[in-house]
Design a protein around this motif. Sequence first.
Motif, PDB file in Angstrom:
ATOM      1  N   GLY A  38       0.896  -1.218   0.091  1.00 51.58           N
ATOM      2  CA  GLY A  38      -0.028  -0.147   0.136  1.00 51.58           C
ATOM      3  C   GLY A  38       0.826   1.241   0.002  1.00 51.58           C
ATOM      4  O   GLY A  38       2.061   1.229   0.835  1.00 51.58           O
ATOM      5  N   ASN A  39       0.519   2.171  -0.808  1.00 53.86           N
ATOM      6  CA  ASN A  39       1.214   3.606  -0.849  1.00 53.86           C
ATOM      7  C   ASN A  39       0.178   4.547  -0.141  1.00 53.86           C
ATOM      8  O   ASN A  39      -0.838   4.688  -0.687  1.00 53.86           O
ATOM      9  CB  ASN A  39       1.384   3.770  -2.291  1.00 53.86           C
ATOM     10  CG  ASN A  39       2.478   2.805  -2.939  1.00 53.86           C
ATOM     11  OD1 ASN A  39       3.407   2.571  -2.397  1.00 53.86           O
ATOM     12  ND2 ASN A  39       2.153   2.419  -3.960  1.00 53.86           N
ATOM     13  N   PHE A  40       0.841   5.143   0.546  1.00 56.78           N
ATOM     14  CA  PHE A  40       0.143   6.263   1.505  1.00 56.78           C
ATOM     15  C   PHE A  40       0.731   7.549   1.528  1.00 56.78           C
ATOM     16  O   PHE A  40       2.026   7.645   1.240  1.00 56.78           O
ATOM     17  CB  PHE A  40      -0.075   5.775   2.945  1.00 56.78           C
ATOM     18  CG  PHE A  40      -0.727   4.513   3.051  1.00 56.78           C
ATOM     19  CD1 PHE A  40      -1.972   4.320   3.261  1.00 56.78           C
ATOM     20  CD2 PHE A  40       0.060   3.344   3.103  1.00 56.78           C
ATOM     21  CE1 PHE A  40      -2.736   3.193   3.285  1.00 56.78           C
ATOM     22  CE2 PHE A  40      -0.577   1.869   3.050  1.00 56.78           C
ATOM     23  CZ  PHE A  40      -1.970   1.929   3.567  1.00 56.78           C
ATOM     24  N   GLN A  41      -0.119   8.712   1.739  1.00 55.79           N
ATOM     25  CA  GLN A  41       0.427   9.974   2.011  1.00 55.79           C
ATOM     26  C   GLN A  41      -0.359  10.683   3.071  1.00 55.79           C
ATOM     27  O   GLN A  41      -1.573  10.650   3.154  1.00 55.79           O
ATOM     28  CB  GLN A  41       0.155  10.975   0.603  1.00 55.79           C
ATOM     29  CG  GLN A  41       0.592  12.198   0.780  1.00 55.79           C
ATOM     30  CD  GLN A  41       0.300  13.140  -0.836  1.00 55.79           C
ATOM     31  OE1 GLN A  41      -0.956  13.322  -0.973  1.00 55.79           O
ATOM     32  NE2 GLN A  41       1.467  13.387  -1.406  1.00 55.79           N
ATOM     33  N   VAL A  64       3.772   0.662   2.789  1.00 58.66           N
ATOM     34  CA  VAL A  64       3.882  -0.565   3.611  1.00 58.66           C
ATOM     35  C   VAL A  64       3.626  -1.834   2.948  1.00 58.66           C
ATOM     36  O   VAL A  64       2.675  -1.950   2.119  1.00 58.66           O
ATOM     37  CB  VAL A  64       2.714  -0.555   4.798  1.00 58.66           C
ATOM     38  CG1 VAL A  64       2.738  -1.576   5.686  1.00 58.66           C
ATOM     39  CG2 VAL A  64       3.156   0.815   5.439  1.00 58.66           C
ATOM     40  N   GLU A  65       4.431  -2.965   3.089  1.00 57.83           N
ATOM     41  CA  GLU A  65       4.369  -4.206   2.471  1.00 57.83           C
ATOM     42  C   GLU A  65       3.415  -4.937   3.524  1.00 57.83           C
ATOM     43  O   GLU A  65       3.675  -4.964   4.755  1.00 57.83           O
ATOM     44  CB  GLU A  65       5.569  -4.727   2.220  1.00 57.83           C
ATOM     45  CG  GLU A  65       6.379  -4.027   1.072  1.00 57.83           C
ATOM     46  CD  GLU A  65       7.784  -4.777   0.816  1.00 57.83           C
ATOM     47  OE1 GLU A  65       8.082  -4.425  -0.230  1.00 57.83           O
ATOM     48  OE2 GLU A  65       8.129  -5.617   1.627  1.00 57.83           O
ATOM     49  N   ASN A  95       8.027   2.552   4.997  1.00 61.05           N
ATOM     50  CA  ASN A  95       9.102   3.111   4.304  1.00 61.05           C
ATOM     51  C   ASN A  95       8.721   4.371   3.757  1.00 61.05           C
ATOM     52  O   ASN A  95       7.994   4.638   3.201  1.00 61.05           O
ATOM     53  CB  ASN A  95       9.609   2.246   2.980  1.00 61.05           C
ATOM     54  CG  ASN A  95      10.100   0.902   3.672  1.00 61.05           C
ATOM     55  OD1 ASN A  95      10.691   0.528   4.495  1.00 61.05           O
ATOM     56  ND2 ASN A  95       9.689  -0.470   2.904  1.00 61.05           N
ATOM     57  N   LEU A  96       9.466   5.483   4.497  1.00 55.91           N
ATOM     58  CA  LEU A  96       9.215   6.734   4.136  1.00 55.91           C
ATOM     59  C   LEU A  96       9.958   7.068   3.083  1.00 55.91           C
ATOM     60  O   LEU A  96      11.266   7.012   3.052  1.00 55.91           O
ATOM     61  CB  LEU A  96       9.468   7.732   5.318  1.00 55.91           C
ATOM     62  CG  LEU A  96       9.013   9.183   5.231  1.00 55.91           C
ATOM     63  CD1 LEU A  96       7.309   9.164   5.119  1.00 55.91           C
ATOM     64  CD2 LEU A  96       9.618   9.922   6.397  1.00 55.91           C
ATOM     65  N   MET A 103       6.373  10.847  13.310  1.00 52.63           N
ATOM     66  CA  MET A 103       4.772  11.301  13.179  1.00 52.63           C
ATOM     67  C   MET A 103       4.357  10.634  11.845  1.00 52.63           C
ATOM     68  O   MET A 103       3.293   9.891  11.936  1.00 52.63           O
ATOM     69  CB  MET A 103       4.431  12.557  13.685  1.00 52.63           C
ATOM     70  CG  MET A 103       4.873  12.950  15.114  1.00 52.63           C
ATOM     71  SD  MET A 103       4.154  14.556  15.435  1.00 52.63           S
ATOM     72  CE  MET A 103       2.435  14.316  15.202  1.00 52.63           C
ATOM     73  N   ALA A 104       4.829  10.905  10.854  1.00 57.47           N
ATOM     74  CA  ALA A 104       4.176  10.717   9.360  1.00 57.47           C
ATOM     75  C   ALA A 104       4.511   9.150   9.366  1.00 57.47           C
ATOM     76  O   ALA A 104       3.492   8.543   9.005  1.00 57.47           O
ATOM     77  CB  ALA A 104       5.146  11.179   8.237  1.00 57.47           C
TER      78      ALA A 104
END
Length: 255
Positions: A106-109, A138-139, A174-175, A210-211
């Motif tokens: 998943g890819n997040f912002q 996140v995997e 993973n940022l 925090m992110a």
Amino acid sequence: MAHDGETPQSEFPGYPTADTLRTRSADPADPATPPADPPRTGGGPARGLLWVLGAAALVVVVLLGTQVTGIFPDFRNPFAKEQTDRSQPPLLKSIQDLSRYVAAEGNFQVVVDLQNDRNNVPEFLLNQRTLFVGAGSVEAYVDFGKIAEGAVVPSADGKSVEVKLPAPQLGQTNLDLDKSYVFAEERGLFNRIGDLVKGDPNRQQQVYRMAEERITAAARDSGLAQRAEENTRKMLEGLLRSLGYEKVTITYTAP
């Protein structure tokens, strides 16, 4: 007095007359003639400036020509910006064998608005507010290395098989720093003075942390683990059916 029939003579023969003055002024060989002023040419300063500009242009052309032809080395800017890398070589600390099957990602912002200030102190004096846009992934994986003995149970006739797998897990967030950035930042007067006196290279670590925490929480609520279960089940069913099993049962155990 003059006599009749004689040419009258001047009473002062040594005094120059108008005719002799004109003759002397027309004769440059006469030592008594004053030297004439040299002719003046107009535009003296302008012509000098043109000579300087022409000489400078000629020098530039000569330098460019020698640089193109390679007669002399390249002429570089003595104040050009240079970058020096003094990093140390990487140090291998450990190697870990992985047996993970990554079934989903998943890819997040997330937008982090963090403010640190003091009570009863004006914000223009002591304040630190950062608006940070963080992007990360996140995997979700299934660890095949944790499959217990007897987890694969085939039937006696060889037509069906039952497989017990550990439940999918979420990997570390993973940022992505290439896609993350500080959108805006406000700092008080004392904060700026403190940066000049003693800078803090880890000042942004709090917003990074925090992110990552918010992205991890979003991944838990996004159904990423359930998607990993479905993808792993489909992969194993296709693999085992290709081996001759007609019925494949996949179950997951609690972590």
